[in-house]
Enzyme design. Structure first.
Site, mmCIF file in Angstrom:
data_model
loop_
_atom_site.group_PDB
_atom_site.id
_atom_site.type_symbol
_atom_site.label_atom_id
_atom_site.label_comp_id
_atom_site.label_asym_id
_atom_site.label_seq_id
_atom_site.Cartn_x
_atom_site.Cartn_y
_atom_site.Cartn_z
ATOM 1 N N ARG A 1 2.382 -14.386 -3.343
ATOM 2 C CA ARG A 1 2.450 -15.289 -2.182
ATOM 3 C C ARG A 1 1.073 -15.422 -1.549
ATOM 4 O O ARG A 1 0.664 -16.489 -1.112
ATOM 5 C CB ARG A 1 3.478 -14.796 -1.158
ATOM 6 C CG ARG A 1 3.399 -15.563 0.177
ATOM 7 C CD ARG A 1 4.602 -15.382 1.092
ATOM 8 N NE ARG A 1 5.105 -14.046 1.149
ATOM 9 C CZ ARG A 1 4.496 -13.004 1.760
ATOM 10 N NH1 ARG A 1 3.340 -13.183 2.371
ATOM 11 N NH2 ARG A 1 5.045 -11.813 1.753
ATOM 12 N N TYR B 1 5.042 -41.989 6.853
ATOM 13 C CA TYR B 1 6.151 -41.655 5.963
ATOM 14 C C TYR B 1 7.302 -41.082 6.807
ATOM 15 O O TYR B 1 7.071 -40.238 7.687
ATOM 16 C CB TYR B 1 5.660 -40.647 4.917
ATOM 17 C CG TYR B 1 6.767 -39.948 4.173
ATOM 18 C CD1 TYR B 1 7.677 -40.674 3.403
ATOM 19 C CD2 TYR B 1 6.926 -38.567 4.242
ATOM 20 C CE1 TYR B 1 8.706 -40.049 2.731
ATOM 21 C CE2 TYR B 1 7.950 -37.926 3.565
ATOM 22 C CZ TYR B 1 8.835 -38.677 2.817
ATOM 23 O OH TYR B 1 9.861 -38.053 2.156
ATOM 24 N N ASP C 1 -3.467 -38.321 5.628
ATOM 25 C CA ASP C 1 -2.573 -38.239 4.479
ATOM 26 C C ASP C 1 -3.142 -39.174 3.419
ATOM 27 O O ASP C 1 -3.102 -40.403 3.548
ATOM 28 C CB ASP C 1 -1.147 -38.648 4.892
ATOM 29 C CG ASP C 1 -0.138 -38.426 3.763
ATOM 30 O OD1 ASP C 1 -0.544 -38.514 2.582
ATOM 31 O OD2 ASP C 1 1.047 -38.199 4.046
ATOM 32 N N LYS D 1 3.048 -36.785 -6.030
ATOM 33 C CA LYS D 1 2.806 -38.191 -6.356
ATOM 34 C C LYS D 1 1.660 -38.309 -7.364
ATOM 35 O O LYS D 1 1.750 -37.786 -8.454
ATOM 36 C CB LYS D 1 2.560 -38.960 -5.059
ATOM 37 C CG LYS D 1 3.610 -38.667 -3.969
ATOM 38 C CD LYS D 1 4.980 -39.112 -4.383
ATOM 39 C CE LYS D 1 6.145 -38.816 -3.460
ATOM 40 N NZ LYS D 1 6.050 -37.934 -2.357
#
Ligand SMILES: Cc1ncc(COP(=O)(O)O)c(C=O)c1O
Length: 384
Positions: free
Chosen positions: A52, A104, A176, A201
């Site tokens: 992690r 978004y 973004d 994406k």
């Protein structure tokens, strides 16, 4: 390691992925599945201690993507929204963040339904209007969030101008960069402090991995983001890191093809009687065209259209395409079509951020453009 100083984006996309493995000579990084790493002595880890906190495959990805954004610091997350969640946590409770009115839908939902109840003051504003940004400013404003081109409106925000205004007033700026990618737009070079991605994406590019990424050149922000990445723990697994790392090597090639085909489609659609409006920043008629031409090297692969026949025509178009697959998401090799009002942006239905029902969003893939044109023609003509 190839000296990447002064090298072009395509070279950095391939060689910035890292040198061959020093032991085996493997030219791609190993997928390191280990969750834990042997320590030399109590409290004396070697390079890694627990996955992690850090993992070799994740390190390879973070160095690769940071280099593409021109940033010294990069952090990958389990999804784009996990990355955004970490960034919104950077604003202390009781302070204020300005978000685009057309961000978004998931970003708006995260800010308004998760962070606002926990004490973050949030306003959405039209960031293409600097007077509106100044009017919405509050003494506690600490963050301005830009999304350009925006999803699904394809609005263009002037990163340089908004960053200058925000910095003058003591806020930091997040961009973004999911739609443009660093292949077409470099937010940090334009003055922003942080670039964030849904690497689900274009960075991944093949519809086979969900991920998020943050790049920054601000050492203080980097330290806090790194802390949050480990403390909140929304990290990607090694296989996911590997897939994004592999995808990003071909980013420049794919973005060139996406952009070229999207431009051809936008032009054709603009002349079609069933189409009331084409939203594509590459069209000279687009209100953000001049700014986009200045801050992007090409206009990207996303095109939205508004149908003259309203929602019924929009739904019929989504039903009729054959090569354009009806599905959420975007930015991969295959062309996708969707109805944001009922699909990706359903979470903001009924709010000021609602997407009109006549709007259809196209993610233009890398198939032959003539086939894509023919598919849209048959779908539009059949639905007329
Ligand atoms: C512009 C933009 N930002 C962020 C996200 C969220 O990313 P993810 O779905 O990887 O959580 C999306 C998802 O569609 C997006 O389009």
């Amino acid at each position: 390691m190839v000296d990447l100083h002064g090298k072009g984006f395509g070279t950095r996309a391939v060689h910035g992925a890292g040198p061959p493995d020093p032991v085996t000579g493997a030219v791609v990084p190993a997928i390191s599945l280990a969750t834990t790493f042997q320590q030399e002595a109590v409290g004396k880890p070697l390079a890694y201690e627990y996955s992690r906190s850090g993992n070799p495959t994740r390190t390879a990805l973070e160095a690769h993507l940071a280099a593409l954004e021109g940033a010294p610091h990069g952090f990958s997350f389990a999804s784009g929204l996990a990355a955004e969640d970490a960034l919104l946590r950077l604003v202390p409770a009781g302070h204020h963040a300005l978000l685009p009115h057309d961000a978004y839908g998931g970003t708006i939902r995260l800010a308004l339904q998760v962070h606002a109840p926990a004490g973050l003051a949030v306003d959405t504003v039209d960031l293409t209007d600097l007077d509106a940004v100044a009017a919405a400013w509050q003494p506690g404003t600490r963050m301005v969030w830009i999304e350009t081109p925006s999803n699904p409106w394809l609005h263009i925000v002037d990163i340089e101008a908004v960053s200058a205004l925000a910095h003058q007033r003591g806020a930091f700026v997040v961009v973004d960069n999911t739609f443009a990618t660093p292949a077409l737009q470099q937010p940090l070079a334009l003055g922003a402090d942080v670039a964030v991605h849904s690497s689900t994406k274009y960075l991944g590019g093949h519809s086979d991995v969900v991920g998020g990424f943050v790049a920054t050149h601000d050492d203080d922000l980097a330290e806090r983001i790194g802390f949050l990445q480990n403390a909140a723990g929304a990290v990607p697994g090694p296989l996911d890191c590997y897939l994004v790392h592999r995808g990003a090597k071909t980013l420049q090639l794919r973005m060139a093809r996406h952009s070229e085909s999207a431009a051809a489609l936008a032009e054709r659609l603009a002349g079609h009687p069933a189409v009331a409006q084409v939203l594509y920043p590459g069209l000279p008629s687009h209100p953000g065209h001049a700014v986009a031409a200045r801050q992007m090297s090409a206009f990207g692969g996303m095109v939205s259209i508004r149908l003259a026949g309203g929602e019924a025509a929009a739904l019929e178009l989504c039903r009729r395409t054959e090569i354009f697959t009806l599905a959420e998401s975007l930015g991969a090799v295959e062309s996708l079509i969707e109805h944001p009002g009922r699909m990706t942006h359903a979470s903001v239905a009924g709010s000021a951020n609602e997407v009109p029902e006549d709007l259809v969003r196209l993610s233009v893939g890398i198939e032959d453009v003539d086939d894509l044109l023919a598919d849209l023609d048959q779908a539009l003509d059949g639905g007329a």
